[in-house]
Enzyme design. Structure first.
Site, PDB file in Angstrom:
ATOM      1  N   LYS A  55      -8.544  -0.764  -9.071  1.00 12.18           N
ATOM      2  CA  LYS A  55      -9.193  -1.308  -7.870  1.00 12.18           C
ATOM      3  C   LYS A  55     -10.328  -0.392  -7.395  1.00 12.18           C
ATOM      4  O   LYS A  55     -10.129   0.817  -7.263  1.00 12.18           O
ATOM      5  CB  LYS A  55      -8.162  -1.462  -6.746  1.00 12.18           C
ATOM      6  CG  LYS A  55      -8.698  -2.004  -5.434  1.00 12.18           C
ATOM      7  CD  LYS A  55      -7.569  -2.142  -4.426  1.00 12.18           C
ATOM      8  CE  LYS A  55      -8.030  -2.764  -3.130  1.00 12.18           C
ATOM      9  NZ  LYS A  55      -8.921  -1.864  -2.359  1.00 12.18           N
ATOM     10  N   HIS A 113     -13.710  -1.578  -1.042  1.00 15.09           N
ATOM     11  CA  HIS A 113     -12.700  -1.151  -0.057  1.00 15.09           C
ATOM     12  C   HIS A 113     -12.925  -1.825   1.296  1.00 15.09           C
ATOM     13  O   HIS A 113     -12.738  -1.224   2.363  1.00 15.09           O
ATOM     14  CB  HIS A 113     -12.711   0.373   0.102  1.00 15.09           C
ATOM     15  CG  HIS A 113     -11.360   0.973   0.334  1.00 15.09           C
ATOM     16  ND1 HIS A 113     -10.641   1.586  -0.652  1.00 15.09           N
ATOM     17  CD2 HIS A 113     -10.582   1.055   1.451  1.00 15.09           C
ATOM     18  CE1 HIS A 113      -9.490   2.025  -0.162  1.00 15.09           C
ATOM     19  NE2 HIS A 113      -9.435   1.712   1.116  1.00 15.09           N
ATOM     20  N   THR A 121      -5.946   2.572  -6.964  1.00 15.94           N
ATOM     21  CA  THR A 121      -7.195   2.602  -6.206  1.00 15.94           C
ATOM     22  C   THR A 121      -8.046   3.785  -6.645  1.00 15.94           C
ATOM     23  O   THR A 121      -7.584   4.925  -6.662  1.00 15.94           O
ATOM     24  CB  THR A 121      -6.904   2.675  -4.693  1.00 15.94           C
ATOM     25  OG1 THR A 121      -6.257   1.462  -4.290  1.00 15.94           O
ATOM     26  CG2 THR A 121      -8.195   2.829  -3.902  1.00 15.94           C
ATOM     27  N   SER A 135       0.824  -1.207   0.000  1.00 17.45           N
ATOM     28  CA  SER A 135       0.000   0.000   0.000  1.00 17.45           C
ATOM     29  C   SER A 135       0.859   1.259   0.000  1.00 17.45           C
ATOM     30  O   SER A 135       1.949   1.297   0.593  1.00 17.45           O
ATOM     31  CB  SER A 135      -0.896   0.012   1.241  1.00 17.45           C
ATOM     32  OG  SER A 135      -1.540   1.267   1.409  1.00 17.45           O
ATOM     33  N   TYR A 146      -2.304   5.516  -4.527  1.00 15.10           N
ATOM     34  CA  TYR A 146      -3.351   6.522  -4.354  1.00 15.10           C
ATOM     35  C   TYR A 146      -2.938   7.756  -5.149  1.00 15.10           C
ATOM     36  O   TYR A 146      -1.773   8.165  -5.102  1.00 15.10           O
ATOM     37  CB  TYR A 146      -3.512   6.919  -2.884  1.00 15.10           C
ATOM     38  CG  TYR A 146      -4.197   5.887  -2.025  1.00 15.10           C
ATOM     39  CD1 TYR A 146      -5.464   5.418  -2.339  1.00 15.10           C
ATOM     40  CD2 TYR A 146      -3.578   5.388  -0.879  1.00 15.10           C
ATOM     41  CE1 TYR A 146      -6.094   4.477  -1.543  1.00 15.10           C
ATOM     42  CE2 TYR A 146      -4.203   4.448  -0.073  1.00 15.10           C
ATOM     43  CZ  TYR A 146      -5.457   3.991  -0.410  1.00 15.10           C
ATOM     44  OH  TYR A 146      -6.082   3.058   0.375  1.00 15.10           O
TER      45      TYR A 146
END
Length: 378
Positions: free
Chosen positions: A252, A276, A156, A107, A130
């Site tokens: 995603k 999520h 994402t 992440s 992100y």
């Protein structure tokens, strides 16, 4: 270890060993948590067809995800603050995944950095991105992932605005934790956790601190993160990210067939049907309930993966039957990590593999790639 037979067993052990603030972070959803609960509960409504007197020998769970060979169609999902479940958590989980032959996804909001994970792994891992307001920082993240030889970028799409998770607000979530009396008391009775954290320098968001403008320490990190999620993210952003990245791209956060069809037009390699983990739009559908509709809509135009609510190998097989080519586990490996470190992540994967193998046989199939809608009771 012999008493640990299910993911629920790992969860119970993690609850005792991980400070409440961080266990609650992993084990929570937005608002009423209705979607978080539905992610798990809706799997129970799906029933297999049991088949008998067929050759069940020489079974295999091997397949591919975006062209990459995997020992079973399960990847470790990108999860924030993984390194607060256990010291050096992302590094340990990545090693366990590599040894097991499944992908690990790091992440953006990890405690261990891209470079930390690359330093302890031999094979490429995946990186989750992100899109933030600071585009120079985003470009730098992409370049760092390329330099680390990450083999896929997971973009994402569903965190333009941060959903509220009441437990995190009440616990005053932060990394590292603020040393309030309540937190000190809670951490003190978990000696394995705090001794591990005392022995590592990785206690905050190392992908960000020292890399983002104006973020040189923990004090400046808090204000930066609350302002950075970009509400203007749109489909047009996928193009420049894809061009900058130049490799395998996974989108995603798809939960609607119209969005899935839009995603298929971007040239991305796969989508992840995901809400999520029930942590964004409370009241949205569970991932498994929309999976079939989305898979049918896109056909073979883009590879379909899913996450959300998987707690067993049977859940993985149900997702495959409904159109997924691959799945992701987040909470199951976090429970294993919090419970037993790297050994716990391996245990979570072993539990899922065993449940998949036995169920595959009892459904009358030898190859996981043969599982389809005809294995379900409709």
């Amino acid at each position: 270890m012999s008493d640990i037979l299910t993911i629920a067993d790992l969860k119970d052990l993690a609850r005792r060993r991980v400070p409440k603030m961080f266990f609650d972070y992993a084990d929570s959803g937005a608002w009423t948590e209705s979607t978080y609960r539905a992610n798990e509960e809706d799997f129970q409504k799906i029933k297999f067809r049991q088949r008998v007197l067929v050759d069940m020998s020489n079974r295999s769970l091997e397949t591919t995800m975006i062209g990459q060979k995997v020992s079973m169609p399960v990847a470790l999902a990108p999860t924030g603050l993984t390194g607060m479940q256990h010291a050096d958590g992302e590094m340990l989980a990545a090693q366990a995944a590599e040894e097991f032959g499944v992908p690990f996804t790091l992440s953006t909001m990890s405690i261990c950095s891209i470079e930390d994970v690359a330093s302890v792994t031999k094979k490429p891992f995946w990186f989750q991105l992100y899109v933030l307001r600071d585009k120079d920082f985003v470009l730098n993240l992409i370049d760092r992932a390329k330099a680390a030889k990450c083999s896929a970028l997971v973009l994402t799409l569903d965190l333009q605005v941060l959903g509220q998770r009441h437990k995190d607000v009440r616990n005053g979530l932060s990394a590292p934790p603020k040393m309030t009396l309540a937190n000190i008391a809670n951490i003190a009775v978990r000696p394995g956790w705090w001794m591990g954290m005392a022995g590592t320098k990785r206690r905050t968001f190392r992908n960000i601190v020292g890399h983002a403008k104006g973020v040189g320490d923990v004090a400046s990190l808090s204000s930066w993160t609350t302002e950075q999620f970009d509400p203007q993210l749109s489909w047009k952003d996928v193009a420049w990210i894809k061009e900058r990245w130049g490799g395998k791209l996974i989108l995603k956060g798809i939960l609607d067939k119209e969005d899935a069809l839009m995603a298929a037009k971007t040239g991305a390699d796969a989508i992840i049907v995901s809400n999520h983990g029930g942590r964004q739009l409370d009241g949205a559908s569970s991932s498994i309930m929309v999976l079939e509709e989305i898979a049918d809509a896109v056909g073979d135009r883009i590879e379909v993966h899913m996450d959300g609510g998987i707690r067993s190998g049977q859940d993985v097989l149900k997702a495959l039957c409904l159109g997924a080519k691959g799945t992701y586990i987040g909470r199951p490996f976090l429970y294993g990590l919090g419970a037993l470190g790297k050994e716990g992540v391996t245990k979570a994967l072993e539990i899922i593999r065993k449940e998949m193998d036995i169920t595959l046989a009892l459904c009358g199939k030898r190859l996981v790639t043969d599982m389809g809608k005809d294995q379900l009771r409709r």
